[in-house]
Structures are given as structure tokens and as C-alpha cells.
Design an enzyme around this catalytic site. Structure first.
Site, mmCIF file in Angstrom:
data_model
loop_
_atom_site.group_PDB
_atom_site.id
_atom_site.type_symbol
_atom_site.label_atom_id
_atom_site.label_comp_id
_atom_site.label_asym_id
_atom_site.label_seq_id
_atom_site.Cartn_x
_atom_site.Cartn_y
_atom_site.Cartn_z
ATOM 1 C CD1 TRP A 189 26.831 10.207 3.605
ATOM 2 C CD2 TRP A 189 26.538 11.472 5.597
ATOM 3 N NE1 TRP A 189 27.915 10.413 4.030
ATOM 4 C CE2 TRP A 189 27.853 11.227 5.195
ATOM 5 C CE3 TRP A 189 26.257 12.296 6.496
ATOM 6 C CZ2 TRP A 189 28.864 11.709 6.069
ATOM 7 C CZ3 TRP A 189 27.361 12.753 7.456
ATOM 8 C CH2 TRP A 189 28.616 12.354 7.130
ATOM 9 C CG HIS A 190 19.715 12.779 2.846
ATOM 10 N ND1 HIS A 190 19.460 14.036 2.154
ATOM 11 C CD2 HIS A 190 20.304 13.125 3.738
ATOM 12 C CE1 HIS A 190 19.843 14.912 2.857
ATOM 13 N NE2 HIS A 190 20.660 14.519 3.958
ATOM 14 C CE1 TYR A 191 22.181 4.349 4.642
ATOM 15 C CE2 TYR A 191 23.703 6.077 3.883
ATOM 16 C CZ TYR A 191 23.281 5.181 4.751
ATOM 17 O OH TYR A 191 24.237 4.891 6.030
#
Length: 574
Positions: free
Chosen positions: A521-523
């Protein structure tokens, strides 16, 4: 390797992320209880806002950066601020309140644009399932709560070049501290997290740094945004620092476009390229699809904090992007900024999940292994959770069942590739602002990223081979000599296992990485500093428009970005 039901394997593939905490087996969430959250004094449903109003600042996206940004802009001596959020308030969703609701939030994530769920699923063109927040507080309202600062080298790398950001480290640290006084706690480490801590040290991920907020080489315990009772704090809680008369937070307000006006060439000024248009406000629609206009006073600003998907998407919808692409979609061009939506990144995650032979407690991320603080090696993290074998997530969902669910404990160790260097792009497939844009991240396409994944998975295997992990091995495993062998032969593994020759076969481990890649989820990216915004985060070619969020990053700031993104919101509003 002991047999594992294919149903459980199928479940873990479909659950959007493996490192989840408590399960649906827990009691129903208790809700918030007591006094209402302080931020509610500012909140109004968008249907109750005027058709047209004027503000000093309009902030789009009440998430990780937008909440501290708006709170500071509307603080003592500040201006009149409108903060717009497409989702609802966290208090409407009791599952968000505690660590025990983490799984249910993920399981109930909904891709439908019209849904009111606090998390919205999307699948990248790479075929990897992902989630974006759709709630006040953004990702800080739905995530695993791990909090750690960026390494000082990250600020130096993001301060290089003609358009690099000139970070004032004194103000950076003061901004971190402002966030930390309100939101973070030191977790109690026990059970699986304590075992992983010992395993990391045995695997030579040293030194032991204890509890620290700093991004340092070795093994450490980071902070959490869950208090001792498991209650979540989020960026929304920072809104209490705003002056009540200066801040309005409109929820269920979807911004459809930024309003721009041409600038008289005789009055143009600013850094290259000189702005040809100026932002003068935004158009947003409420849940009844009624249109509202939020306009700027002279000298005001529109600030996008809608995240790595939302901010570039809104620029494109407003005619700010590559001119030929916009024209092909029938969008009038306001400013030709070719790199909007380019340079998209997502940090690959790979790991091993096992069913332990002994009972284990649930835990979100607390302990991390950082072999190299400068970002040359993958970071190691872990979680333990309980998953239903016959879950009842939704009546119409993939796991609908008339029977009571059965549960099994699963523990995970994972690696996160730093950076990354592999990059993709984002583009519009529709002019509907409610729909997520298309995005491709090109996971592990750069050989350097693939090599880091290979090394990271070897470290995961070494942790699993540590003596600390003996207690979690299945009795009578397949090792004929009774000694610790490759991890896949000693544990009841869920899903894919590393190849038997993981310690020597780069090709086989690389194939494992490519076949099992997932997201953390660290896009980030899409409005990268130096390409879309300048050193002050002002959009090239557009006056009175800034982007302040993770879309401006070209690499992730350490093990988890939320600390730095919240800091950035405070920093850029002072």
C-alpha cells in the site's frame, strides 16, 4: 511440508493483504463510545454546504497530508479553509476504531465508485490487488498503524537538483514532533513480534536498536498509532488544532475539477515554465450529485492532497497533463504538463506465511529489520493474524456461507523492496471522477529491484531457520535428519514456498518473487517533484495550485511513509 487446505490458500490470495491483525472471530467492535471525536466539530455533509462559497484555501483530500495541512492553515492567524473529503467520517465505521477491526475493513473494501465503504479496492494493470482509502484521515484511518521517520539521506536525495525541495531539517523535526505528540505510542512487544525480533537478531540483522522513531540499520521497534487499549489515532485527530471558526470539513464531497482562468501574459511571473493559467477554485459534487463551487479569495490557493492516485487523476480531469492525451479524451487543455501520471511507483512485498504449531496472539507491524538504512536492502516486517476457513464476510461476497466460521492462526514474515526503481504510469480510462484511474507499476521490472527481493527473501528464510522459530515448526516435519532444513520443509506453509535451493539459486528465488509479488500500500508518485511540481510543490504552468502528498515522492521514505507524509502536511503549511 505439511498439507494445507486449498480453501485456506485461496482465501489468503483473495484477502487484499496478508499482514492482518485480528479477525472476524473477534467480538463486534464496540464503537467509539464516550465523547465524540474532536474533529466532528468541523465536519459537515457536503449536501449541507452552499452552492458557492469563498475561501483562502481549498484543500482536496482529507487524508494523511490533508488533515495536518488544513489544521495548520486554519490555526492561529490563519485563513479560512475548506477541506474536502470524498468519503465519510471514521466515527461512522466502528471497525476503524481498533486494531481488531483491521481485517473487516479490508474484507469489506468495495471497488464500486458509489459505495460508502471506507476502503476502495482497485487492481493495477499488473494484476495486483490494492486498496485506496475513502474516509476522513485517509490511509491513517485504515492502515496497520506503524510509524517511523524517514532517514536523513531521504531528505538529501529529495533536495538534489535544480527543482529539489530545500528541506529545513529543524522545521522537519519540529513538524514530526507536532504529529507525534498527538498520535503515537510505544507498543508492547510480545508473542510473534518478540519471536521475530529474536529471529532477526539471530539472522544478523543487527544491531538491536530498541524502541526508536528513527530509520536506522539493524532491528528496532517502531511506534504505533494504536494506544495501549488498541484504539486508533489518525490524521483526522490533528484537525483539533484548527481554529473552529476558520475550518470547514465537507465529507462525501467528490471534487470533479479544478477551475482555472487564463493569466494575462503581461502579468505572468514565477519559475519556469511561467504559469499560463491560475487556479481560482474547485467544483465538487455531493452524494445527491448536486454541484458546488468553492472559490478562492485573491492570493488564495488550491492544494491537492488526494494521494498518489487522486492528485494526478484530478489534475488530468482538470486539463493539466500531457496535451495530446487530454485532447484524445476530449478534455480541454489548461496546462501542458507532460509528466502528470508518470513515474508511478509501488514497493513490492513478498513473504512466507505459516500456520504455527502453537497458539499465537494477533499483532500488527511493530518490529522491523533494516539491514541497511540507506535503502540498498529490503526491509523485513512481520504480523500474526487469524483467518476464517469458512468466513461470513458478506452475504453476496466470495466467502458467503450459511455456516458459522472456523478460524486458523497464520503468521507472516515479509520483505519490502525499498525505492523502488521500477516505475510505471497512471492514466484516465474515464472522465468520471468517482472511478479509479488505470495504473501500472511494473513491479520488479528493474533488475536491481529483483535482486533486492531475492536477497530479502533469503533473509526471511534465515529468520525462519533461526532457533527462535523452533517453537513454530510442525512436529515430525519432513526433514529426515531431524535437523533444521529449508523453511518450506519444516513449516506448515500457506501458499507458495521458497524453492529448496533458495540459498544458491538466484533464478528460482527471482521467479518466486515475480510470481508472488503483492503490495504494501505504499504506492507513490504521479506528481513527482521536479517533473510536475517545483521545490515548493507548486504545479508547473499553473498559478495558485500546489500538490502536497506522497504523489510528489520518487521513492518511499523508509519502512512506512505515513509519518513523513503527515510531517509534510504540517511542514508545508507553515
Amino acid at each position: 511440508m505439511a498439507a494445507v487446505s486449498t480453501r485456506l490458500q485461496h482465501l489468503l490470495v483473495l484477502v487484499p493483504i496478508l499482514f492482518v491483525a485480528l479477525t472476524l472471530a473477534a467480538a463486534q467492535p464496540r464503537g467509539f463510545g464516550g465523547a465524540p471525536p474532536g474533529y466532528l466539530r468541523y465536519v459537515v455533509d457536503a449536501v449541507d454546504t452552499a452552492a458557492e462559497e469563498v475561501y483562502d484555501y481549498v484543500v482536496v483530500g482529507a487524508g494523511t497530508a490533508g488533515c495536518p495541512l488544513a489544521a495548520t492553515l486554519a490555526g492561529p492567524g490563519g485563513g479560512r479553509v475548506l477541506l474536502l473529503e470524498r468519503g465519510g467520517a471514521p466515527s461512522e465505521f466502528p471497525t476503524l476504531a481498533t486494531a481488531g477491526g483491521f481485517v473487516r475493513t479490508l474484507a469489506m473494501a468495495d471497488p464500486a465508485p458509489e459505495s460508502d465503504a471506507p476502503a476502495q479496492t482497485f487492481t493495477s494493470e499488473d494484476g495486483v490487488s490494492n486498496v485506496r482509502a475513502r474516509v476522513l484521515g485517509g490511509a491513517t484511518s485504515i492502515n496497520a498503524g506503524f510509524y517511523s521517520r524517514a532517514h536523513p539521506d531521504w531528505f538529501r536525495r529529495h533536495g538534489e537538483g535544480a527543482e529539489g525541495t530545500n528541506w529545513d531539517m529543524r522545521l522537519v523535526n519540529a513538524s514530526y514532533e507536532w504529529v507525534e505528540r498527538e498520535l503515537i505510542f510505544q507498543p508492547a512487544v510480545h508473542g510473534w513480534q518478540a519471536a521475530v525480533r529474536a529471529g532477526l537478531l539471530e539472522a544478523n540483522v543487527t544491531p538491536w536498536n530498541g524502541f526508536t522513531l528513527d530509520h536506522v540499520s539493524g532491528t528496532k521497534v517502531g511506534a504505533t498509532t494504536f494506544d495501549a487499549s488498541g484504539r486508533r489515532r489518525s490524521a483526522a485527530d490533528l484537525l483539533v488544532f484548527a481554529h473552529p471558526g476558520r475550518l470547514r470539513v465537507a465529507i462525501r464531497a467528490t471534487v470533479t475539477r479544478i477551475i482555472t482562468n487564463p493569466i494575462d501574459p503581461a502579468t505572468r511571473r514565477g519559475r519556469y515554465p511561467r504559469p499560463a493559467v491560475a487556479a481560482i477554485g474547485v467544483v465538487y459534487q455531493d452524494r445527491l450529485l448536486q454541484q458546488h463551487h468553492a472559490l478562492l479569495r485573491p492570493g488564495g490557493e488550491v492544494i491537492l492532497s488526494a494521494g498518489a492516485l487522486g492528485s494526478p487523476q484530478l489534475l488530468l480531469l482538470s486539463g493539466i497533463g500531457h496535451a495530446s492525451d487530454l485532447t484524445s479524451l476530449g478534455i480541454p487543455v489548461a496546462a501542458d504538463v507532460p509528466d502528470v501520471g508518470k513515474h508511478m511507483f509501488d514497493n513490492p512485498r513478498n513473504g512466507i506465511s505459516i500456520i504455527p504449531s502453537v497458539p499465537i496472539d494477533h499483532s500488527l507491524i511493530q518490529v522491523v529489520g533494516i539491514p541497511s538504512a540507506n535503502g540498498t536492502d529490503s526491509y523485513l516486517e512481520a504480523a500474526s493474524y487469524i483467518v476464517p476457513l469458512a468466513p461470513m464476510l458478506r452475504r453476496d461476497g466470495p466467502f458467503s456461507s450459511p455456516y458459522s466460521p472456523l478460524y486458523v492462526t497464520v503468521v507472516t514474515i515479509m520483505e519490502k523492496v525499498p525505492g523502488p526503481l521500477s516505475e510505471g504510469s497512471l492514466w484516465l480510462t474515464s472522465t468520471n471522477p468517482l472511478e479509479s484511474p488505470a495504473v501500472r507499476f511494473n513491479y520488479l521490472s528493474r533488475p536491481e529491484d529483483l535482486a533486492r527481493c531475492v536477497m530479502g527473501m533469503r533473509r526471511v528464510a534465515k529468520v525462519l531457520e533461526s532457533r527462535t522459530m523452533d517453537a513454530f515448526r510442525v512436529a515430525g516435519g519432513s526433514s529426515s535428519q531431524g535437523r533444521r532444513g529449508p523453511a518450506r520443509r519444516e513449516f506448515r506453509i500457506v501458499g507458495a514456498a521458497l524453492p529448496a535451493d533458495w540459498s544458491t539459486n538466484d533464478t528460482a528465488v527471482g521467479y518466486f518473487c515475480q510470481q508472488t509479488v503483492a503490495t504494501l500500500w505504499h504506492y507513490h508518485g504521479g506528481c513527482v517533484a521536479g517533473s510536475v511540481v517545483d521545490r515548493d510543490f507548486r504545479v508547473f504552468g499553473v498559478r495558485s495550485l500546489r500538490v502536497v502528498d506522497g504523489s510528489t515522492f520518487s521513492e518511499t521514505p523508509g519502512t512506512n511513509p505515513q509519518a513523513t507524509i503527515m510531517m509534510m502536511g504540517r511542514y508545508e503549511s507553515q
